[in-house]
Scaffold this motif. Structure first.
Motif, short mmCIF file in Angstrom:
data_model
loop_
_atom_site.label_atom_id
_atom_site.label_comp_id
_atom_site.label_asym_id
_atom_site.label_seq_id
_atom_site.Cartn_x
_atom_site.Cartn_y
_atom_site.Cartn_z
N LEU A 1 48.27 49.57 34.57
CA LEU A 1 47.52 48.73 35.41
C LEU A 1 46.17 49.88 35.65
O LEU A 1 46.68 50.56 36.34
N ARG A 2 45.29 49.71 35.05
CA ARG A 2 43.93 50.23 35.28
C ARG A 2 43.04 49.48 36.21
O ARG A 2 42.13 48.79 35.64
N ALA A 3 43.45 49.63 37.44
CA ALA A 3 42.59 48.60 38.39
C ALA A 3 41.16 49.48 38.94
O ALA A 3 41.29 50.71 39.10
N VAL A 4 40.23 48.76 38.81
CA VAL A 4 38.82 49.32 39.07
C VAL A 4 38.14 48.00 39.73
O VAL A 4 38.69 46.71 39.47
N PRO A 5 37.19 48.22 40.39
CA PRO A 5 36.41 47.08 41.18
C PRO A 5 35.71 46.27 39.97
O PRO A 5 35.28 46.73 39.31
N LEU A 6 35.81 44.95 40.30
CA LEU A 6 35.54 43.80 39.22
C LEU A 6 34.70 42.82 40.19
O LEU A 6 35.13 42.29 41.06
N ASP A 7 33.57 42.34 39.58
CA ASP A 7 33.12 41.08 40.01
C ASP A 7 33.66 39.89 39.48
O ASP A 7 33.56 39.70 38.09
N LEU A 8 34.29 39.00 40.17
CA LEU A 8 35.33 38.19 39.53
C LEU A 8 34.39 37.19 38.85
O LEU A 8 34.67 36.60 37.66
N GLY A 9 33.13 36.85 39.45
CA GLY A 9 32.29 35.74 38.83
C GLY A 9 31.83 36.17 37.29
O GLY A 9 31.91 35.47 36.61
N GLN A 10 31.37 37.61 37.35
CA GLN A 10 30.88 38.01 36.02
C GLN A 10 31.97 38.27 34.90
O GLN A 10 31.74 37.86 33.94
N LEU A 11 33.23 38.53 35.39
CA LEU A 11 34.18 38.60 34.68
C LEU A 11 34.73 37.32 34.04
O LEU A 11 35.03 37.25 32.86
N ALA A 12 34.52 36.08 34.95
CA ALA A 12 35.02 34.70 34.43
C ALA A 12 33.77 34.57 33.20
O ALA A 12 34.17 33.79 32.21
N ARG A 13 32.72 34.65 33.67
CA ARG A 13 31.68 34.05 32.85
C ARG A 13 31.88 34.94 31.41
O ARG A 13 31.62 34.43 30.32
N LYS A 14 32.18 36.12 31.42
CA LYS A 14 32.21 36.90 30.14
C LYS A 14 33.29 36.44 29.26
O LYS A 14 33.34 36.34 27.99
N THR A 15 34.36 36.23 30.05
CA THR A 15 35.69 35.84 29.28
C THR A 15 35.37 34.63 28.50
O THR A 15 35.82 34.27 27.55
N LEU A 16 34.80 33.69 29.23
CA LEU A 16 34.73 32.32 28.76
C LEU A 16 33.74 32.28 27.88
O LEU A 16 33.97 31.56 26.57
N GLU A 17 32.73 32.89 27.56
CA GLU A 17 31.89 33.06 26.21
C GLU A 17 32.58 33.67 25.32
O GLU A 17 32.36 33.13 24.28
N GLU A 18 33.29 34.96 25.47
CA GLU A 18 34.15 35.41 24.48
C GLU A 18 35.35 34.48 24.02
O GLU A 18 35.50 34.53 22.79
N GLN A 19 35.76 33.58 24.82
CA GLN A 19 36.81 32.59 24.27
C GLN A 19 36.01 31.55 23.33
O GLN A 19 36.71 30.79 22.64
#
Length: 448
Positions: free
Chosen positions: A300-318
């Motif tokens: 588990l490589r835990a780092v601070p993440l902006d949950l909203g930005q991560l969701a937007r990026k993931t949906l675009e890549e999908q």
């Protein structure tokens, strides 16, 4: 040849060390015994002669007078009284001493006589200015060789008893101190014979080191048990779930071989085979991901993440259809997590929402902060999940709508993987749904 126990070896080494130390001490005693015995004898001679000097005197008539405390012989010391002219006035020469020796005041000397060596001390006891007597003390020089022989004899008797007592005492102390090792060995043998990795050693006697060893051993067994269970589960799941797509592919191939298919039928058969192969690929990928998470082999490589930005990026890549997406992604909702794992969680939730929602329906993805938690909700417009099945959806391979065709069904591992990822991040998953109503899956994570 069967190796000896560690307790026996340690006891033997300590015993050898004791013997070596005892031997060194004996050699030191031998080397010191001569000087100590001689120094003690000379001191005893001096003390006796000086003590007698206080009890001897000459009267006014020139006659010798000795008080009650005077001793002519004491502790191997012989005292003699001589006149100023060196004539013997009182006392008797000891046997073995012969010969005339001149007088020297206050000096302990070693003189040779026919019977051996002697220590000699003369003291001048004055009477008036010109008169007085000589007080002579004689003591035979001790036989240090005899003392050494006696010491060696005593050591020869005491050493075996000393070594035996020390070896037995050391062995029993070690046996008591290391009895925790017997507990560890017994547990290891029990696990090896019964092949039961659920057995644990627990606390053992014998001190902090053995307790730490048992704790490490239990932790190792815990990891081994998880690994074996994950492997067994992977094997069982793969063999069970791959049976259907393999059977479909095999049947399609056999039909194609047995009958002359038209081009359209052949395309349908190839399409069916491709879809089943895709399903098998997805199944194996999900199973491997779950197995790695269960075994802890995927760090588990835990780092601070902006949950909203991560969701937007993931949906675009999908490649999700933007026309069917409704986004409400708050900014600044920061959590601590593994970007790859949380991205897989979001992708699985979105995939399920599009797959099981109403055809052409909208999928809502919302990110917000609430009560110290970062929340990510994925909601569909599907037919909902009955209340009696909502706890079961997190199980592996469980699917609510078994009547759906293979074209829409997944492999039944997406939500299991989602829940496991949430748990690894110290979070949880919740579901709001009812039969005939939309479903909303929410990820709860602590805010960073």
């Amino acid at each position: 040849m069967k190796p000896s126990s560690i307790k026996t070896r340690i006891a033997l080494l300590i015993t050898l060390l004791v013997v070596a130390l005892f031997s060194l001490m004996l050699l030191f005693a031998f080397s010191m015994s001569n000087s100590v015995v001689q120094r003690t004898a000379r001191q005893q001679l001096a003390d006796t002669v000086r003590a007698n000097a206080a009890f001897v005197s000459l009267g006014d008539d020139g006659k010798l007078a000795t008080a009650e405390g005077f001793a002519f012989s004491r502790g191997g010391v012989t005292c003699l009284v001589y006149s100023k002219a060196e004539a013997l006035l009182a006392g008797q020469l000891p046997v073995g001493f012969s010969g005339a020796v001149s007088f020297e005041n206050g000096t302990v000397r070693t003189v040779e006589a026919a019977g051996g060596d002697w220590y000699l001390l003369d003291l001048w006891v004055a009477h008036g200015w010109e008169d007085g007597v000589w007080l002579r003390g004689l003591m035979e020089v001790p036989d240090t060789a005899a003392a050494a022989r006696n010491l060696l004899l005593a050591a020869a008797v005491a050493l075996p008893l000393f070594v035996l007592a020390g070896a037995l005492g050391c062995y029993f102390i070690l046996r008591r101190s290391l009895r925790g090792l017997d507990t560890v060995n017994a547990a290891a043998a029990s696990i090896g014979e019964g092949k039961d990795l659920s057995v644990r050693i627990g606390p053992v006697p014998g001190g902090r080191e053995l307790t730490k060893l048992a704790e490490n051993f239990d932790a190792l067994l815990e990891r081994l048990q998880r690994s074996f269970e994950a492997e067994r589960r992977f094997t069982a799941d793969a063999s069970h779930e791959l049976r259907t797509p393999v059977a479909v592919i095999k049947s399609a191939c056999e039909y194609a071989e047995a009958f002359d298919e038209t081009d359209e039928e052949r395309r349908e058969t190839l399409g069916m085979i491709r879809r089943q192969a895709d399903k098998m690929t997805a199944l194996i990928g999900q199973l491997l991901a779950l197995t790695r998470l269960d075994q802890g082999t995927e760090p588990l490589r835990a780092v601070p993440l902006d949950l909203g930005q991560l969701a937007r990026k993931t949906l675009e890549e999908q490649g999700c259809d933007p026309a069917r997406l409704r986004l409400a992604l708050a900014e600044g909702v920061t959590v601590k997590g593994d970007e790859a794992l949380l991205g897989r969680l979001i992708a699985n939730l979105a995939d399920n929402a599009f797959k099981y929602g109403l055809p052409g329906g909208t999928v809502t993805v919302e990110v917000r902060a609430e009560n110290g938690e970062g929340l990510l909700t994925v909601a569909d417009e599907g037919p909902g999940i009955p209340a009696d099945q909502q706890e079961k959806i997190w199980r592996r391979f469980y699917q609510v709508d078994a009547a759906r065709g293979d074209e829409q069904q997944g492999v039944g591992l997406g939500l299991s993987l989602v829940q496991r990822i949430a748990q690894l991040h110290g979070g949880r998953m919740t579901l709001e749904s009812a039969e005939g109503a939309p479903s909303a899956f929410t990820l709860h994570l602590p805010l960073a």
